[in-house]
Design a protein around this motif. Structure first.
Motif, PDB file in Angstrom:
ATOM      1  N   UNK A   7      -1.256  -0.429   3.851  1.00 58.76           N
ATOM      2  CA  UNK A   7       0.159  -0.605   3.563  1.00 58.76           C
ATOM      3  C   UNK A   7       1.070   0.503   4.039  1.00 58.76           C
ATOM      4  N   UNK A   8       0.494   1.576   4.562  1.00 54.75           N
ATOM      5  CA  UNK A   8       1.335   2.657   5.049  1.00 54.75           C
ATOM      6  C   UNK A   8       2.030   2.286   6.346  1.00 54.75           C
ATOM      7  N   UNK A   9       2.905   3.167   6.805  1.00 56.50           N
ATOM      8  CA  UNK A   9       3.604   2.930   8.049  1.00 56.50           C
ATOM      9  C   UNK A   9       4.834   3.794   8.146  1.00 56.50           C
ATOM     10  N   UNK A  10       5.640   3.514   9.158  1.00 51.26           N
ATOM     11  CA  UNK A  10       6.903   4.233   9.333  1.00 51.26           C
ATOM     12  C   UNK A  10       8.027   3.357   8.826  1.00 51.26           C
ATOM     13  N   UNK A  11       8.816   3.905   7.914  1.00 48.97           N
ATOM     14  CA  UNK A  11       9.867   3.135   7.268  1.00 48.97           C
ATOM     15  C   UNK A  11      11.163   3.940   7.234  1.00 48.97           C
ATOM     16  N   UNK A  12      12.258   3.239   6.991  1.00 52.84           N
ATOM     17  CA  UNK A  12      13.567   3.873   6.901  1.00 52.84           C
ATOM     18  C   UNK A  12      13.792   4.408   5.492  1.00 52.84           C
ATOM     19  N   UNK A  13      14.500   5.496   5.399  1.00 55.00           N
ATOM     20  CA  UNK A  13      14.888   6.025   4.093  1.00 55.00           C
ATOM     21  C   UNK A  13      15.687   4.968   3.339  1.00 55.00           C
ATOM     22  N   UNK A  14      15.426   4.871   2.054  1.00 53.04           N
ATOM     23  CA  UNK A  14      16.108   3.899   1.220  1.00 53.04           C
ATOM     24  C   UNK A  14      15.369   2.588   1.064  1.00 53.04           C
ATOM     25  N   UNK A  15      14.367   2.363   1.897  1.00 53.45           N
ATOM     26  CA  UNK A  15      13.610   1.115   1.805  1.00 53.45           C
ATOM     27  C   UNK A  15      12.468   1.269   0.802  1.00 53.45           C
ATOM     28  N   UNK A  16      11.693   0.194   0.657  1.00 54.43           N
ATOM     29  CA  UNK A  16      10.567   0.181  -0.273  1.00 54.43           C
ATOM     30  C   UNK A  16       9.273  -0.076   0.487  1.00 54.43           C
ATOM     31  N   UNK A  17       8.188   0.304  -0.154  1.00 54.39           N
ATOM     32  CA  UNK A  17       6.871   0.139   0.470  1.00 54.39           C
ATOM     33  C   UNK A  17       5.858  -0.116  -0.627  1.00 54.39           C
ATOM     34  N   UNK A  18       4.861  -0.929  -0.311  1.00 54.21           N
ATOM     35  CA  UNK A  18       3.792  -1.194  -1.266  1.00 54.21           C
ATOM     36  C   UNK A  18       2.464  -0.804  -0.641  1.00 54.21           C
ATOM     37  N   UNK A  19       1.778   0.115  -1.282  1.00 58.78           N
ATOM     38  CA  UNK A  19       0.452   0.529  -0.848  1.00 58.78           C
ATOM     39  C   UNK A  19      -0.594  -0.163  -1.715  1.00 58.78           C
ATOM     40  N   UNK A  20      -1.710  -0.505  -1.101  1.00 57.78           N
ATOM     41  CA  UNK A  20      -2.800  -1.138  -1.848  1.00 57.78           C
ATOM     42  C   UNK A  20      -4.076  -0.335  -1.689  1.00 57.78           C
ATOM     43  N   UNK A  21      -4.922  -0.425  -2.703  1.00 57.54           N
ATOM     44  CA  UNK A  21      -6.212   0.257  -2.702  1.00 57.54           C
ATOM     45  C   UNK A  21      -7.251  -0.761  -3.155  1.00 57.54           C
ATOM     46  N   UNK A  22      -8.094  -1.189  -2.243  1.00 58.01           N
ATOM     47  CA  UNK A  22      -9.122  -2.178  -2.547  1.00 58.01           C
ATOM     48  C   UNK A  22     -10.440  -1.474  -2.853  1.00 58.01           C
ATOM     49  N   UNK A  23     -11.010  -1.812  -3.993  1.00 54.28           N
ATOM     50  CA  UNK A  23     -12.266  -1.204  -4.411  1.00 54.28           C
ATOM     51  C   UNK A  23     -13.415  -2.181  -4.233  1.00 54.28           C
ATOM     52  N   UNK A  24     -14.559  -1.675  -3.814  1.00 54.65           N
ATOM     53  CA  UNK A  24     -15.744  -2.503  -3.667  1.00 54.65           C
ATOM     54  C   UNK A  24     -16.984  -1.675  -3.966  1.00 54.65           C
ATOM     55  N   UNK A  25     -18.076  -2.364  -4.203  1.00 54.95           N
ATOM     56  CA  UNK A  25     -19.346  -1.677  -4.394  1.00 54.95           C
ATOM     57  C   UNK A  25     -19.602  -1.165  -5.788  1.00 54.95           C
ATOM     58  N   UNK A  26     -18.756  -1.529  -6.726  1.00 49.48           N
ATOM     59  CA  UNK A  26     -18.964  -1.070  -8.091  1.00 49.48           C
ATOM     60  C   UNK A  26     -17.805  -1.478  -8.975  1.00 49.48           C
ATOM     61  N   UNK A  27     -17.907  -1.153 -10.234  1.00 50.00           N
ATOM     62  CA  UNK A  27     -16.873  -1.502 -11.192  1.00 50.00           C
ATOM     63  C   UNK A  27     -15.898  -0.346 -11.397  1.00 50.00           C
ATOM     64  N   UNK A  28     -14.662  -0.687 -11.739  1.00 49.28           N
ATOM     65  CA  UNK A  28     -13.673   0.325 -12.081  1.00 49.28           C
ATOM     66  C   UNK A  28     -13.478   0.423 -13.592  1.00 49.28           C
ATOM     67  N   UNK A  29     -14.337  -0.250 -14.341  1.00 45.42           N
ATOM     68  CA  UNK A  29     -14.273  -0.155 -15.800  1.00 45.42           C
ATOM     69  C   UNK A  29     -14.415   1.295 -16.223  1.00 45.42           C
ATOM     70  N   UNK A  30     -13.592   1.700 -17.181  1.00 43.56           N
ATOM     71  CA  UNK A  30     -13.554   3.075 -17.687  1.00 43.56           C
ATOM     72  C   UNK A  30     -13.015   4.080 -16.676  1.00 43.56           C
ATOM     73  N   UNK A  31     -12.452   3.596 -15.581  1.00 41.03           N
ATOM     74  CA  UNK A  31     -11.940   4.490 -14.548  1.00 41.03           C
ATOM     75  C   UNK A  31     -10.440   4.699 -14.659  1.00 41.03           C
ATOM     76  N   UNK A  32     -10.028   5.862 -14.233  1.00 41.44           N
ATOM     77  CA  UNK A  32      -8.635   6.090 -13.887  1.00 41.44           C
ATOM     78  C   UNK A  32      -8.546   5.974 -12.367  1.00 41.44           C
ATOM     79  N   UNK A  33      -7.583   5.229 -11.895  1.00 43.01           N
ATOM     80  CA  UNK A  33      -7.337   5.131 -10.454  1.00 43.01           C
ATOM     81  C   UNK A  33      -6.038   5.872 -10.176  1.00 43.01           C
ATOM     82  N   UNK A  34      -6.144   6.900  -9.379  1.00 40.07           N
ATOM     83  CA  UNK A  34      -4.995   7.746  -9.104  1.00 40.07           C
ATOM     84  C   UNK A  34      -4.512   7.595  -7.678  1.00 40.07           C
ATOM     85  N   UNK A  35      -3.222   7.823  -7.517  1.00 39.30           N
ATOM     86  CA  UNK A  35      -2.609   7.899  -6.192  1.00 39.30           C
ATOM     87  C   UNK A  35      -2.157   9.340  -5.968  1.00 39.30           C
TER      88      UNK A  35
END
Length: 128
Positions: A7-35
């Motif tokens: 979801x990253x890229x080059x954007x103009x100031x004032x605009x919005x962006x959505x980043x995604x983080x896809x997890x695989x290979x295990x569970x995220x139960x009991x996890x904190x997911x940080x950016x």
């Protein structure tokens, strides 16, 4: 657990962006997911986190009101919505997971060393 950001890229100031983080290979139960983000010459800093079990978020003071973190349990995806982008938001954004947030109702992992699993990062460049 493998984490892949998108979801990253080059954007103009004032605009919005959505980043995604896809997890695989295990569970995220009991996890904190940080950016985290790291700008050139600066230390890696936590901007937001979400506790997977409860969905409760945590934000750095510097981004409150502009950043929104969320999760999709079914697809194992964490997202970071960034509004009103500023030049100072230019950085590589990483997602990370700490699987040891057990018995807490909000993310308690705030330092990079707290996190075990990391994505490769996605570049966000904000131009004026």
């Amino acid at each position: 657990v493998q984490l892949v950001e998108s979801g990253g890229g080059q954007v103009q100031a004032g605009s919005s962006l959505r980043l995604s983080c896809a997890a695989s290979g295990g569970t995220l139960r009991d996890s904190a997911v940080g950016w985290f983000r790291q700008a050139p010459g600066k230390e890696r800093e936590l901007v937001a986190a979400v506790l997977w079990n409860t969905g409760r978020p945590l934000y750095a003071d510097s981004v409150k009101g502009r950043f929104t973190v969320s999760k999709d349990n079914y697809n194992n995806i964490a997202s970071l919505e960034i509004g009103s982008l500023e030049h100072e938001d230019t950085a590589v954004y990483y997602c990370a997971a700490d699987p040891w947030n057990i018995g807490t109702d909000s993310p308690r992992s705030r330092q990079p060393n707290d996190y075990v699993y990391w994505g490769q990062g996605t570049q966000v460049t904000v131009s004026a």
